[in-house]
Write an enzyme that holds these catalytic residues in place. Structure first.
Site, short mmCIF file in Angstrom:
data_model
loop_
_atom_site.label_atom_id
_atom_site.label_comp_id
_atom_site.label_asym_id
_atom_site.label_seq_id
_atom_site.Cartn_x
_atom_site.Cartn_y
_atom_site.Cartn_z
CE LYS A 87 -4.48 0.35 2.12
NZ LYS A 87 -5.17 0.57 3.38
C1 E4P Z 1 -8.41 1.38 3.21
O1 E4P Z 1 -7.65 0.62 2.68
C2 E4P Z 1 -8.21 2.03 4.54
O2 E4P Z 1 -7.59 1.13 5.42
C3 E4P Z 1 -9.49 2.43 5.20
O3 E4P Z 1 -10.61 2.18 4.42
C4 E4P Z 1 -9.46 3.73 5.92
O4 E4P Z 1 -10.73 4.01 6.40
P1 E4P Z 1 -11.06 5.02 7.60
O5 E4P Z 1 -11.43 6.32 7.00
O6 E4P Z 1 -12.23 4.37 8.28
O7 E4P Z 1 -9.84 5.07 8.48
#
Ligand code: E4P
Length: 217
Positions: A87
Site C-alpha cells: 500500500k
Molecule cells: C483502506 O484501505 C483504509 O484502510 C481504510 O478504508 C481507511 O478508512 P477510515 O477512514 O475508516 O480510516
C-alpha cells in the site's frame, strides 16, 4: 464485486474468512498498530498470519515518504508472503515507487486517493488497485461516492486495468452504491460486514416459520 475486510484484527478476519465470502484484506498503520497493542505480536507476524488466512491480496502499508524508501520497504514487506500487496500513499514519490515496484512485479494498492485525477495518475504509473476514501470525503461534506463514479467511468473509457477499491466505508449503503456504480472491490470494516447480514423481516420470518412448525411437533 469483490469484498475485502478492512482490519488487521486476526479474530475478525478468521470469522469472516470462515463464511467463504472474503476476497482479500486491507490494513493500514492505524489498524496494524491496534492489533499489535491488542495481541503483543510483531507487525510482520500479524501480516504473515493474515496472509495464511486468505488467498487474495493482503495490503501492507509503507511508511517511507521517499520513492527509494518506499521501494525498499515494499520489497521487504513482499518477502512476508506471495499475496502481500504494497500500500503506497498518493504522492509524487509514491508515483515513482509504484512504477518501480510494477517493474519488479510487486502488486501495489494506492491509498488516500480523493480525486479522479489522482486515480488517473497512479493508474498510468501501473498501480494494481486504487483506493478512494469515501467516508473521509463524506465527513468533510463532499459526496465521496461521486469520485468513485468518475474513476470507474474514466477507467472504463480507456480500458484501464487498475481495480477500483471503495475504501473508508462507514455503512451498508456504501457497499450497495459501490456495487451499483461497478467498483471492482469494496473494503469493509468488520462491524459493517455484520450489518450486511441483517434485515428485520428476515428475523421476523424465521421466528414465524419456527413458531408455526412447532405447532405440529
Ligand atoms: C483502506 O484501505 C483504509 O484502510 C481504510 O478504508 C481507511 O478508512 P477510515 O477512514 O475508516 O480510516
Amino acid at each position: 464485486m469483490k469484498i475485502f475486510i478492512d482490519t488487521a484484527n486476526l479474530d475478525e478476519i478468521k470469522e469472516i474468512a470462515s463464511w467463504g465470502i472474503l476476497d482479500g484484506v486491507t490494513t493500514n498503520p492505524t489498524l496494524l498498530s491496534r492489533e499489535v497493542e491488542r495481541t503483543g505480536k510483531k507487525p510482520e507476524a500479524i501480516l504473515k498470519k493474515i496472509c495464511s488466512m486468505v488467498e487474495g491480496p493482503v495490503t501492507a502499508e509503507v511508511t517511507s515518504k521517499e520513492a527509494k524508501g518506499i521501494v525498499s520497504e515494499g520489497k521487504k514487506l513482499k518477502r512476508i508472503a506471495d499475496n502481500i500487496c504494497i500500500k503506497v500513499p498518493m504522492c509524487k514519490e509514491g508515483l515513482i515507487a509504484i512504477r518501480e515496484l510494477r517493474n519488479e512485479d510487486i502488486m501495489t494498492n494506492t491509498t488516500l486517493v480523493f480525486s479522479a485525477n489522482q486515480a488517473l495518475l497512479v493508474a498510468k504509473a501501473g498501480t494494481n488497485f486504487v483506493s478512494p476514501f469515501i467516508g473521509r470525503m463524506d465527513d468533510v461534506g463532499n459526496e465521496g461516492m461521486g469520485i468513485v463514479d468518475q474513476i470507474v467511468t474514466i477507467f472504463d473509457n480507456y480500458c484501464i486495468e487498475t481495480e477500483v477499491v471503495v475504501a473508508s466505508v462507514r455503512h451498508p449503503m456504501h457497499i450497495v452504491e459501490a456495487a451499483l456504480i461497478g467498483a471492482d472491490v469494496c473494503t469493509v470494516p468488520y462491524n459493517v460486514i455484520l450489518k450486511m447480514l441483517n434485515h428485520p423481516l428476515t428475523d421476523v420470518g424465521i421466528e414465524r416459520f419456527l413458531k408455526d412448525w412447532s405447532k405440529i411437533k
